[in-house]
Design a protein around this motif. Structure first.
Motif, PDB file in Angstrom:
ATOM      1  N   VAL A 222      22.946  52.114  32.636  1.00 12.83           N
ATOM      2  CA  VAL A 222      23.880  52.185  33.416  1.00 12.83           C
ATOM      3  C   VAL A 222      24.144  50.519  32.876  1.00 12.83           C
ATOM      4  O   VAL A 222      25.694  50.156  32.762  1.00 12.83           O
ATOM      5  CB  VAL A 222      23.063  51.961  34.817  1.00 12.83           C
ATOM      6  CG1 VAL A 222      23.940  51.648  35.184  1.00 12.83           C
ATOM      7  CG2 VAL A 222      23.346  53.391  35.110  1.00 12.83           C
ATOM      8  N   VAL A 223      22.972  48.985  32.810  1.00 15.15           N
ATOM      9  CA  VAL A 223      22.847  47.948  32.851  1.00 15.15           C
ATOM     10  C   VAL A 223      23.828  47.995  31.879  1.00 15.15           C
ATOM     11  O   VAL A 223      25.030  46.925  31.467  1.00 15.15           O
ATOM     12  CB  VAL A 223      22.465  46.904  33.025  1.00 15.15           C
ATOM     13  CG1 VAL A 223      22.541  46.152  32.507  1.00 15.15           C
ATOM     14  CG2 VAL A 223      21.850  47.094  34.117  1.00 15.15           C
ATOM     15  N   LEU A 224      23.538  48.238  30.373  1.00 12.83           N
ATOM     16  CA  LEU A 224      23.489  48.540  28.947  1.00 12.83           C
ATOM     17  C   LEU A 224      25.115  48.520  28.824  1.00 12.83           C
ATOM     18  O   LEU A 224      26.116  47.904  28.163  1.00 12.83           O
ATOM     19  CB  LEU A 224      22.620  49.420  27.603  1.00 12.83           C
ATOM     20  CG  LEU A 224      21.153  48.487  27.792  1.00 12.83           C
ATOM     21  CD1 LEU A 224      20.227  49.588  27.474  1.00 12.83           C
ATOM     22  CD2 LEU A 224      21.794  46.788  27.107  1.00 12.83           C
ATOM     23  N   GLY A 225      25.815  50.224  29.711  1.00  9.83           N
ATOM     24  CA  GLY A 225      26.642  50.169  28.770  1.00  9.83           C
ATOM     25  C   GLY A 225      28.066  50.036  29.679  1.00  9.83           C
ATOM     26  O   GLY A 225      28.957  49.430  29.362  1.00  9.83           O
ATOM     27  N   ASN A 226      27.615  49.617  30.809  1.00  3.49           N
ATOM     28  CA  ASN A 226      28.996  48.793  31.592  1.00  3.49           C
ATOM     29  C   ASN A 226      29.101  47.302  31.949  1.00  3.49           C
ATOM     30  O   ASN A 226      29.731  47.576  32.425  1.00  3.49           O
ATOM     31  CB  ASN A 226      28.602  49.541  33.043  1.00  3.49           C
ATOM     32  CG  ASN A 226      28.496  50.804  32.753  1.00  3.49           C
ATOM     33  OD1 ASN A 226      29.881  51.667  32.817  1.00  3.49           O
ATOM     34  ND2 ASN A 226      27.789  50.866  33.090  1.00  3.49           N
ATOM     35  N   ALA A 227      27.539  46.473  31.869  1.00  2.00           N
ATOM     36  CA  ALA A 227      27.718  44.889  31.546  1.00  2.00           C
ATOM     37  C   ALA A 227      27.348  44.532  30.326  1.00  2.00           C
ATOM     38  O   ALA A 227      28.058  43.370  29.699  1.00  2.00           O
ATOM     39  CB  ALA A 227      26.428  44.775  32.605  1.00  2.00           C
ATOM     40  N   PHE A 228      27.005  45.127  29.743  1.00  2.00           N
ATOM     41  CA  PHE A 228      27.237  45.233  27.602  1.00  2.00           C
ATOM     42  C   PHE A 228      27.932  45.831  26.525  1.00  2.00           C
ATOM     43  O   PHE A 228      27.747  45.100  25.300  1.00  2.00           O
ATOM     44  CB  PHE A 228      26.055  44.481  27.279  1.00  2.00           C
ATOM     45  CG  PHE A 228      24.686  43.469  28.468  1.00  2.00           C
ATOM     46  CD1 PHE A 228      25.170  42.506  27.611  1.00  2.00           C
ATOM     47  CD2 PHE A 228      24.195  43.927  29.675  1.00  2.00           C
ATOM     48  CE1 PHE A 228      24.367  41.809  28.820  1.00  2.00           C
ATOM     49  CE2 PHE A 228      23.699  43.405  29.742  1.00  2.00           C
ATOM     50  CZ  PHE A 228      23.265  41.811  29.829  1.00  2.00           C
ATOM     51  N   GLY A 229      28.372  46.503  26.993  1.00  2.00           N
ATOM     52  CA  GLY A 229      29.232  47.429  26.432  1.00  2.00           C
ATOM     53  C   GLY A 229      28.124  48.543  25.517  1.00  2.00           C
ATOM     54  O   GLY A 229      28.913  48.978  24.206  1.00  2.00           O
ATOM     55  N   ARG A 230      27.267  48.364  25.209  1.00  2.71           N
ATOM     56  CA  ARG A 230      26.562  48.831  24.079  1.00  2.71           C
ATOM     57  C   ARG A 230      26.304  50.744  24.947  1.00  2.71           C
ATOM     58  O   ARG A 230      25.912  50.830  25.789  1.00  2.71           O
ATOM     59  CB  ARG A 230      24.999  48.052  24.005  1.00  2.71           C
ATOM     60  CG  ARG A 230      25.712  47.221  23.870  1.00  2.71           C
ATOM     61  CD  ARG A 230      23.806  45.926  23.500  1.00  2.71           C
ATOM     62  NE  ARG A 230      24.390  44.731  23.232  1.00  2.71           N
ATOM     63  CZ  ARG A 230      23.128  43.954  23.290  1.00  2.71           C
ATOM     64  NH1 ARG A 230      21.760  44.142  23.227  1.00  2.71           N
ATOM     65  NH2 ARG A 230      23.178  42.442  23.058  1.00  2.71           N
ATOM     66  N   PRO A 231      26.208  51.666  24.212  1.00  2.00           N
ATOM     67  CA  PRO A 231      26.150  52.859  24.652  1.00  2.00           C
ATOM     68  C   PRO A 231      25.041  53.086  25.591  1.00  2.00           C
ATOM     69  O   PRO A 231      23.917  52.854  24.602  1.00  2.00           O
ATOM     70  CB  PRO A 231      26.110  53.660  22.506  1.00  2.00           C
ATOM     71  CG  PRO A 231      26.910  52.361  22.505  1.00  2.00           C
ATOM     72  CD  PRO A 231      25.910  51.436  22.845  1.00  2.00           C
ATOM     73  N   GLY A 232      24.937  54.461  25.719  1.00  2.00           N
ATOM     74  CA  GLY A 232      23.975  54.503  26.618  1.00  2.00           C
ATOM     75  C   GLY A 232      24.975  55.931  27.428  1.00  2.00           C
ATOM     76  O   GLY A 232      25.213  55.728  27.788  1.00  2.00           O
ATOM     77  N   ILE A 233      23.222  56.856  27.567  1.00  2.00           N
ATOM     78  CA  ILE A 233      23.486  57.602  28.402  1.00  2.00           C
ATOM     79  C   ILE A 233      22.834  57.789  29.952  1.00  2.00           C
ATOM     80  O   ILE A 233      21.689  57.966  30.115  1.00  2.00           O
ATOM     81  CB  ILE A 233      22.958  59.163  27.717  1.00  2.00           C
ATOM     82  CG1 ILE A 233      23.881  59.432  26.712  1.00  2.00           C
ATOM     83  CG2 ILE A 233      23.004  61.179  28.729  1.00  2.00           C
ATOM     84  CD1 ILE A 233      23.422  60.353  25.455  1.00  2.00           C
ATOM     85  N   THR A 234      23.539  57.756  30.875  1.00  3.68           N
ATOM     86  CA  THR A 234      22.593  58.013  32.119  1.00  3.68           C
ATOM     87  C   THR A 234      23.155  59.121  32.467  1.00  3.68           C
ATOM     88  O   THR A 234      23.850  59.852  33.006  1.00  3.68           O
ATOM     89  CB  THR A 234      24.460  56.877  33.072  1.00  3.68           C
ATOM     90  OG1 THR A 234      23.964  55.823  32.684  1.00  3.68           O
ATOM     91  CG2 THR A 234      23.443  56.599  34.609  1.00  3.68           C
ATOM     92  N   VAL A 235      21.096  59.449  32.572  1.00  2.00           N
ATOM     93  CA  VAL A 235      20.749  60.569  32.805  1.00  2.00           C
ATOM     94  C   VAL A 235      20.659  61.084  34.869  1.00  2.00           C
ATOM     95  O   VAL A 235      19.587  60.596  35.537  1.00  2.00           O
ATOM     96  CB  VAL A 235      19.630  61.706  32.565  1.00  2.00           C
ATOM     97  CG1 VAL A 235      19.234  63.355  32.897  1.00  2.00           C
ATOM     98  CG2 VAL A 235      20.093  61.514  31.499  1.00  2.00           C
ATOM     99  N   ASP A 236      21.713  60.677  35.621  1.00  2.00           N
ATOM    100  CA  ASP A 236      20.975  61.077  37.162  1.00  2.00           C
ATOM    101  C   ASP A 236      20.732  62.223  37.299  1.00  2.00           C
ATOM    102  O   ASP A 236      21.440  63.225  36.608  1.00  2.00           O
ATOM    103  CB  ASP A 236      22.818  59.584  37.851  1.00  2.00           C
ATOM    104  CG  ASP A 236      23.430  61.036  37.989  1.00  2.00           C
ATOM    105  OD1 ASP A 236      24.226  61.729  37.094  1.00  2.00           O
ATOM    106  OD2 ASP A 236      24.670  60.251  38.750  1.00  2.00           O
ATOM    107  N   THR A 237      21.495  62.351  39.256  1.00  2.00           N
ATOM    108  CA  THR A 237      21.084  64.057  39.299  1.00  2.00           C
ATOM    109  C   THR A 237      22.173  65.338  38.702  1.00  2.00           C
ATOM    110  O   THR A 237      22.364  65.989  38.821  1.00  2.00           O
ATOM    111  CB  THR A 237      20.895  64.214  40.883  1.00  2.00           C
ATOM    112  OG1 THR A 237      21.453  63.349  41.206  1.00  2.00           O
ATOM    113  CG2 THR A 237      19.465  63.794  41.076  1.00  2.00           C
ATOM    114  N   HIS A 238      23.703  64.337  39.151  1.00  2.00           N
ATOM    115  CA  HIS A 238      24.704  65.098  38.935  1.00  2.00           C
ATOM    116  C   HIS A 238      24.829  65.420  37.276  1.00  2.00           C
ATOM    117  O   HIS A 238      25.880  66.419  36.627  1.00  2.00           O
ATOM    118  CB  HIS A 238      25.844  64.341  38.890  1.00  2.00           C
ATOM    119  CG  HIS A 238      25.739  63.568  39.726  1.00  2.00           C
ATOM    120  ND1 HIS A 238      26.442  64.705  41.704  1.00  2.00           N
ATOM    121  CD2 HIS A 238      25.867  62.769  41.075  1.00  2.00           C
ATOM    122  CE1 HIS A 238      26.520  63.957  42.880  1.00  2.00           C
ATOM    123  NE2 HIS A 238      25.670  62.813  42.367  1.00  2.00           N
TER     124      HIS A 238
END
Length: 385
Positions: A222-238
């Protein structure tokens, strides 16, 4: 002397031949007469039997065909009414990897058109605020976190400030988020780590972020993708729920889901893919009552029909901007507001009756003398709202 005249040879009477001929002719005539009579009698009977049989067979066949046609038409009409002209796509049992990739990417493209304003639903102004807010989102909603963090960041704007804070004062601020003692320990611990190990700055590498107290891979991405623009997959319950419904993967563990989905999309899509899927899970494809009848990607969904398929009833299940209700952020992006999104109210200010899809569940709290069973982690069982 006269010579004796020899006696003439006896010749059969000629009358016998005509007699035979007459008898034969009479017999033939009799046979000729009887044959037409026999045919005359047999023909009507045969025609009558054949005609009746044909009519009976034809009638039965006609009834059978008509009945089958009626059933087919009735069945088709019934299905049409039941699905409201939606024909959900069932992936083949032995779907190839290539076919799976195409199907998954098509769904993501459709979601991108439905949610062009998708964004992280935690209010933040810098990486420090985002990492703290994400840790606080464990076992509660982003809305409750967004209503709580303004007071926290107003009093403790930097890692140094929060690291030196009085734990009891921080606990009191975080009480509405639930598990406030464990969360206080986590956010103060990560603040001390940032102060002591990273010069008061949030690191931009996964391997460094996961070393911070309360930060797991989900929070890190979440931090990498939204604060640093680095790709990441956020696997939350949804995210977990939807990728399994869409049969993108059968994995159940977050780390395995992350790897499986990462193979279906290029890295450049990972961050926005997460937003698209999470937005859809919160607004339409709910856990208990998916609004299938109001889902824009229903024709692509192999799980269509698990929820309400009636369009009018499904519309009543829509949440946030899709249902005309406030979102989760107090300060959402302008693109969200332009799309009709409504800002969430501050803590203690109830939303209007017409703009509240359901009462906000009370945050779980621990008795003053009790300690939470487990510390907050970066990969909570409930996720971020």
């Amino acid at each position: 002397m006269r010579k004796a005249v020899p006696a003439k040879k006896s010749v059969p009477a000629k009358t016998s031949a005509p007699a035979e001929k007459a008898a034969s002719a009479a017999k033939s005539a009799s046979a000729a007469k009887s044959a037409p009579a026999k045919k005359a009698v047999a023909a009507p009977a045969k025609k009558a039997v054949t005609g009746t049989a044909k009519k009976a067979v034809a009638g039965t066949a006609k009834k059978a065909v008509t009945g089958t046609a009626k059933k087919a038409v009735a069945g088709t009409a019934k299905k049409a009414v039941a699905t409201e002209r939606i024909a959900p796509a069932k992936p083949p049992r032995n779907e190839s990897h290539t076919a799976l990739v195409r199907r998954a990417r098509r769904i993501n493209r459709e979601l991108a058109e439905v949610y062009p304003y998708a964004h992280p639903e935690l209010d933040f102004e810098n990486p420090f605020q985002l990492v703290v807010a994400t840790v606080l989102s464990a076992q509660t909603t982003d809305l409750r976190v967004n209503q709580t963090t303004p007071a926290l960041f107003a009093k403790y704007p930097t890692p140094e400030d929060l690291a030196a804070a009085n734990p009891e004062e921080v606990e009191e601020i975080l009480r509405p988020t639930g598990f406030f003692r464990a969360k206080t320990k986590s956010v103060m611990g990560l603040s001390k780590a940032l102060r002591d190990d990273f010069g008061g700055e949030v690191p931009g590498r996964l391997e460094d972020l996961v070393k911070l107290p309360g930060v797991g891979r989900k929070t890190a991405f979440v931090v990498l993708g939204n604060a640093f623009g680095r790709p990441g997959i956020t696997v939350d319950t949804h995210f977990q729920r939807l990728v399994r419904r869409w049969e993108w993967t059968a994995e159940k563990e977050p780390d395995k889901i992350e790897r499986a989905i990462g193979e279906l999309f290029p890295k450049t899509d990972w961050t926005m893919l997460s937003h698209h899927v999470i937005f859809h899970g919160r607004r339409i494809c709910h856990a208990r009552k998916p609004a299938c009848g109001a889902c824009p990607i229903a024709p692509l969904c192999p799980a269509y029909g698990e929820g309400e398929t009636d369009p009018e009833k499904a519309k009543k299940l829509l949440k946030y901007e899709k249902g005309g209700f406030p979102g989760q952020r107090l300060n959402p992006p302008q693109s969200y507001l332009d799309a009709g999104g409504i800002p969430a109210p501050p803590l203690g200010v109830p939303a209007s009756t017409s703009a509240s899809p359901e009462p906000e569940p009370a945050a779980p709290t621990s008795p003053p003398s009790a300690s939470p069973a487990a510390p907050a982690t970066g990969s909570p069982s409930r996720g971020t709202g």
